[in-house]
Design a protein around this motif. Structure first.
Motif, PDB file in Angstrom:
ATOM      1  N   SER A  36       0.815  -1.221   0.000  1.00 44.66           N
ATOM      2  CA  SER A  36       0.000   0.000   0.000  1.00 44.66           C
ATOM      3  C   SER A  36       0.847   1.268   0.000  1.00 44.66           C
ATOM      4  O   SER A  36       0.332   2.355  -0.269  1.00 44.66           O
ATOM      5  N   ASN A  37       2.124   1.138   0.302  1.00 45.42           N
ATOM      6  CA  ASN A  37       3.025   2.296   0.329  1.00 45.42           C
ATOM      7  C   ASN A  37       4.440   1.822  -0.013  1.00 45.42           C
ATOM      8  O   ASN A  37       5.323   1.795   0.850  1.00 45.42           O
ATOM      9  N   PRO A  38       4.679   1.441  -1.285  1.00 51.35           N
ATOM     10  CA  PRO A  38       5.992   0.889  -1.655  1.00 51.35           C
ATOM     11  C   PRO A  38       7.093   1.945  -1.581  1.00 51.35           C
ATOM     12  O   PRO A  38       6.926   3.065  -2.070  1.00 51.35           O
ATOM     13  N   GLU A  39       8.207   1.591  -0.977  1.00 53.66           N
ATOM     14  CA  GLU A  39       9.329   2.524  -0.850  1.00 53.66           C
ATOM     15  C   GLU A  39      10.302   2.396  -2.012  1.00 53.66           C
ATOM     16  O   GLU A  39      10.750   3.382  -2.573  1.00 53.66           O
ATOM     17  N   THR A  40      10.676   1.171  -2.355  1.00 57.78           N
ATOM     18  CA  THR A  40      11.494   0.887  -3.539  1.00 57.78           C
ATOM     19  C   THR A  40      10.899  -0.332  -4.225  1.00 57.78           C
ATOM     20  O   THR A  40      10.145  -1.097  -3.612  1.00 57.78           O
ATOM     21  N   VAL A  41      11.238  -0.527  -5.500  1.00 57.77           N
ATOM     22  CA  VAL A  41      10.756  -1.699  -6.223  1.00 57.77           C
ATOM     23  C   VAL A  41      11.924  -2.613  -6.550  1.00 57.77           C
ATOM     24  O   VAL A  41      13.041  -2.168  -6.803  1.00 57.77           O
ATOM     25  N   SER A  46       6.476  10.342  -3.372  1.00 64.25           N
ATOM     26  CA  SER A  46       5.150  10.093  -2.794  1.00 64.25           C
ATOM     27  C   SER A  46       4.100   9.890  -3.880  1.00 64.25           C
ATOM     28  O   SER A  46       3.208   9.028  -3.748  1.00 64.25           O
ATOM     29  N   ASP A  47       4.191  10.645  -4.982  1.00 65.87           N
ATOM     30  CA  ASP A  47       3.237  10.468  -6.074  1.00 65.87           C
ATOM     31  C   ASP A  47       3.419   9.101  -6.739  1.00 65.87           C
ATOM     32  O   ASP A  47       2.432   8.436  -7.090  1.00 65.87           O
ATOM     33  N   GLN A  48       4.673   8.679  -6.921  1.00 68.84           N
ATOM     34  CA  GLN A  48       4.924   7.365  -7.518  1.00 68.84           C
ATOM     35  C   GLN A  48       4.409   6.249  -6.621  1.00 68.84           C
ATOM     36  O   GLN A  48       3.840   5.264  -7.101  1.00 68.84           O
ATOM     37  N   ARG A  49       4.580   6.396  -5.326  1.00 74.51           N
ATOM     38  CA  ARG A  49       4.095   5.372  -4.383  1.00 74.51           C
ATOM     39  C   ARG A  49       2.583   5.213  -4.476  1.00 74.51           C
ATOM     40  O   ARG A  49       2.069   4.089  -4.535  1.00 74.51           O
ATOM     41  N   ALA A  50       1.881   6.339  -4.483  1.00 75.03           N
ATOM     42  CA  ALA A  50       0.419   6.282  -4.511  1.00 75.03           C
ATOM     43  C   ALA A  50      -0.089   5.670  -5.806  1.00 75.03           C
ATOM     44  O   ALA A  50      -1.014   4.838  -5.798  1.00 75.03           O
ATOM     45  N   ALA A  51       0.504   6.059  -6.935  1.00 75.57           N
ATOM     46  CA  ALA A  51       0.050   5.533  -8.218  1.00 75.57           C
ATOM     47  C   ALA A  51       0.365   4.052  -8.355  1.00 75.57           C
ATOM     48  O   ALA A  51      -0.464   3.269  -8.865  1.00 75.57           O
ATOM     49  N   LEU A  52       1.540   3.634  -7.899  1.00 74.79           N
ATOM     50  CA  LEU A  52       1.933   2.233  -8.050  1.00 74.79           C
ATOM     51  C   LEU A  52       1.140   1.325  -7.118  1.00 74.79           C
ATOM     52  O   LEU A  52       0.798   0.193  -7.487  1.00 74.79           O
ATOM     53  N   ALA A  53       0.820   1.798  -5.919  1.00 72.19           N
ATOM     54  CA  ALA A  53       0.090   0.970  -4.952  1.00 72.19           C
ATOM     55  C   ALA A  53      -1.241   0.487  -5.518  1.00 72.19           C
ATOM     56  O   ALA A  53      -1.711  -0.611  -5.174  1.00 72.19           O
TER      57      ALA A  53
END
Length: 333
Positions: free
Chosen positions: A206-211, A233-240
């Motif tokens: 739900s809140n990825p830090e790194t992939v 933060s925007d990338q985390r929200a979109a990817l989650a």
């Protein structure tokens, strides 16, 4: 002295540029009784490079301190893996040094013969003394090329990256003094824009830090290939919104292709790597990434930059592990 990463190669009066070699940064101390090699992290590398220490002892007077890059050539390209083999070679070290001799590519002189420290001299003067010192030295001790011509820089980035395996360009001021520990130089890495498959994340789904990334090989397996820098933060929200937990395997099906935690040896780091705890995800999301060219044995040695998810792409559209990638060299001006 260190280099700060930049997105473009800087231009201007008094600036010079050198290839960024794919090797190990090393300070060499030519002492009265021998030679001491030290890594950027302060590690003693002396015993791993008897071929280099022998050459320095024969060609360089006592008191001299050199700064440069240890590299190994194989078939006309630098081979980082052969450097790493020196650490684990054990009894095979002398054979390895004979079959794959290391070279020391020099770019700075920190102390003259007799031990006179010259850190406060301008780079241009230190470079001139270095060239005089190594005039007639064996080819294992080579002064790195240097230019102020941006056309030459472009040629290095467009051709030497593939032909010789350089990672990019380091830019310096001819008037600059040597300031240990300070990022007073600039480094531009040659980069590629490409895709890979997300197989795990650090943090939470739900809140990825790194992939954590992988690519299919020719047998349909999904080996681990690398890790990203921290996401915004925007990338985390979109990817989650696109990620889902790894599915429990059905009877006869294959479980997630990577162990948890990731083994320490997978990080590719020299100094005390540790296992990486992460969350396995269903490997169905393709990521667009920006990576440098340090890709060996199926993995990126440095972290990649995550750009965005590519929901328009199937995982089978992502490049294969041995597939060709389109080079991206950024703006040279």
């Amino acid at each position: 002295m260190l280099a700060a990463p930049v997105d473009v190669v800087p231009e201007g009066p008094g600036l010079v540029h050198e290839p960024k070699w794919d090797g190990w940064r090393c300070i060499a101390f030519r002492e009265t009784g021998g030679v001491y090699l030290q890594s950027r992290a302060g590690r003693n590398l002396t015993t791993y490079f008897p071929d280099v220490t022998r050459t320095i002892r024969a060609a360089v007077p006592a008191g001299v301190v050199l700064d440069g890059e240890l590299i190994v050539w194989e078939r006309g390209r630098t081979n980082f893996a052969q450097l790493q083999r020196r650490i684990t070679a054990g009894r095979d070290l002398l054979r390895l040094a004979h079959e794959y001799p290391a070279h020391y590519v020099l770019f700075d002189l920190l102390a003259d013969a007799g031990g006179r420290v010259i850190l406060d001299l301008p780079l241009g003067q230190r470079r001139a003394r270095l060239e005089r010192l190594l005039a007639g030295a064996p080819t294992q001790l080579t002064v790195t090329p240097q230019t102020a011509d941006m056309r030459q820089v472009a040629d290095w980035l467009l051709h030497w990256t593939v032909a010789a395996g350089i990672e990019g360009v380091v830019s310096k001021r001819l008037s600059g003094r040597y300031e240990s520990g300070r990022r007073g130089w600039s480094k531009f890495r040659t980069r590629i824009v490409t895709e890979a498959i997300i197989g795990g994340v650090t943090g939470r789904i739900s809140n990825p830090e790194t992939v954590l990334l992988g690519r299919f090989d020719s047998r349909g397996r999904l080996p681990y290939t690398g890790r990203s820098h921290p996401l915004t933060s925007d990338q985390r929200a979109a990817l989650a919104e696109l990620l889902s937990p790894s599915r429990m395997p059905r009877r006869g099906a294959v479980a997630h292709p990577w162990p948890e935690p990731l083994p320490a040896s997978w990080s590719g780091q020299l100094d005390r790597p540790e296992p990486l705890s992460y969350v396995q995800v269903d490997p169905t999301v393709v990521a667009e990434i920006d990576a440098d060219v340090a890709f060996e044995h199926g993995r990126w040695r440095h972290r990649v930059r995550y750009a965005q998810a590519r929901p328009d792409m199937s995982v089978y559209d992502a490049p294969l592990l041995l597939g060709e990638e389109k080079g991206y060299f950024g703006d040279l001006g």
